[in-house]
Design an enzyme around this catalytic site. Sequence first.
Site, PDB file in Angstrom:
ATOM      1  N   LYS A   1     -13.602  -0.608   5.767  1.00 27.89           N
ATOM      2  CA  LYS A   1     -14.071  -1.558   4.932  1.00 27.89           C
ATOM      3  C   LYS A   1     -15.001  -2.663   5.561  1.00 27.89           C
ATOM      4  O   LYS A   1     -16.066  -2.883   4.924  1.00 27.89           O
ATOM      5  CB  LYS A   1     -12.989  -2.431   3.926  1.00 27.89           C
ATOM      6  CG  LYS A   1     -12.248  -1.768   2.910  1.00 27.89           C
ATOM      7  CD  LYS A   1     -11.249  -0.654   3.389  1.00 27.89           C
ATOM      8  CE  LYS A   1     -10.515  -0.207   2.245  1.00 27.89           C
ATOM      9  NZ  LYS A   1      -9.619   1.069   2.621  1.00 27.89           N
TER      10      LYS A   1
ATOM     11  N   TRP B   1       0.985  -1.465   0.080  1.00 32.05           N
ATOM     12  CA  TRP B   1      -0.185  -0.096   0.107  1.00 32.05           C
ATOM     13  C   TRP B   1       0.937   1.194  -0.073  1.00 32.05           C
ATOM     14  O   TRP B   1       2.009   1.253   0.577  1.00 32.05           O
ATOM     15  CB  TRP B   1      -0.920  -0.115   1.286  1.00 32.05           C
ATOM     16  CG  TRP B   1      -1.939   1.022   1.285  1.00 32.05           C
ATOM     17  CD1 TRP B   1      -2.620   1.719   0.348  1.00 32.05           C
ATOM     18  CD2 TRP B   1      -2.154   1.893   2.393  1.00 32.05           C
ATOM     19  NE1 TRP B   1      -3.502   2.552   0.933  1.00 32.05           N
ATOM     20  CE2 TRP B   1      -3.290   2.794   2.288  1.00 32.05           C
ATOM     21  CE3 TRP B   1      -1.657   1.737   3.798  1.00 32.05           C
ATOM     22  CZ2 TRP B   1      -3.646   3.583   3.020  1.00 32.05           C
ATOM     23  CZ3 TRP B   1      -2.149   2.592   4.719  1.00 32.05           C
ATOM     24  CH2 TRP B   1      -3.191   3.664   4.480  1.00 32.05           C
TER      25      TRP B   1
ATOM     26  N   ASP C   1      -0.498  -4.894   9.443  1.00 35.47           N
ATOM     27  CA  ASP C   1      -1.847  -4.168   8.750  1.00 35.47           C
ATOM     28  C   ASP C   1      -2.801  -4.904   8.510  1.00 35.47           C
ATOM     29  O   ASP C   1      -3.182  -5.748   7.642  1.00 35.47           O
ATOM     30  CB  ASP C   1      -1.179  -3.557   7.650  1.00 35.47           C
ATOM     31  CG  ASP C   1      -2.116  -2.440   7.089  1.00 35.47           C
ATOM     32  OD1 ASP C   1      -3.217  -2.653   7.121  1.00 35.47           O
ATOM     33  OD2 ASP C   1      -1.664  -1.639   6.199  1.00 35.47           O
TER      34      ASP C   1
END
Length: 408
Positions: free
Chosen positions: A252, A134, A216
């Site tokens: 999300k 990312w 993460d």
Amino acid sequence: MSAFSEVNYVDLPAVFALSARHDADPHPEKVKLTVGAYRNEAGKPWVLPVVKKAESMLAADETLNKEYLSMGGLQSFTDAATRLVLGENSRLVNEDRAVALQTLSGTGALHVAFQFISQFYPGCKDILVSNPSWGNHKLMIDRLPGVNFVQYAYYDPETMGFDLEGMCRDLEAAQDGSVVVLHACAHNPTGIDPTMEQWLKIAEVCKKKSHFPLFDLAYLGYASGSFDQDAASIRLFADLGFEFIVCQSFAKIMGLYCERIGCMIFAGQTAEISHKCLSQMKIIVRSIYSNPPAHGARIASMCLNNRDMRAEWEDCVKEMHARIRRSRSYLHTALKTANAPGSWDHILAQNGMFSYTGLTKAQCELLIEKHHVYLLKSGRISMCGITQENAKYVANAIHDAILNAKEN
């Protein structure tokens, strides 16, 4: 003369620039495969029904006020978020060695974690991140004084799969005691996850080298539809006795994108160590934004702690997971039907919101310019943008790009 006259413009991150370009594009068949946000089969944002229910209940609760939360946030949320990741019967939780604070989504959790590590982790020189990863990881790490952003092998472009050998080689070669950023599940951007056997080998190398894992965790439940299965990598490291940090996002998995709800979990060797570290993390929070927002945390807390709402939320996550699996099938079938050159089985093998398609930069540029299919030039696409209706159009566009893109 302004003191800031030498300041230069900086380009927006590609994902935002391309999204803005898509939104302004009048083409009737344009397709947006850029931003990692869930979309339903109609290509629209989805507010989870259980979130609407929670908001209605909060609006009707006259006991609530708008007072500040503590620096650590809403404890009913952080406690439940910790159990969600580590398990209801976690030894770390039972021994008070897992502590947590509410953050400004996953980005805020990572920022606080990186700040803490740069200040307190002994000899912190290198933070190792997967290649690719990312983009915000590099953006944050590059701003830490005296800390290097270092990449380890992860994606194998030849097989379009996971490069375990390369990853272990790079972790072995790294300075002892490096910080290693690991995507717990649904790797962003590749959608490629290690198996549990591979996770064990990664953990063994990290143990041998005394590396510090930082997980993460933005997509819990997106890879398999199961919270427990997607958290298995973190629980493996816990069982092996590691100290670690988990940076968790609820954007999300609850659709709380604009509420910016996250949680950072620290697991230490003793309860005393953990709580000392938590106190320092709270001071970092104080220096940045003082305390986090309450509304989204209250929603998340209700969904985590109310039995019926928890079950409804889990069903929503399973529905989002299933929708993305269908999108993968739509695109895979359409590519096969279009006779697009190459093997596209990796589309089905990958997990979570994203797919690393294997398309070249030139092919991606042709897709954008000629076909109005917007994707990152790395070839990463957000699977939520694929629907049963547009899969054929995208597949035909990809076929054309492969045949006609002029490589530099």
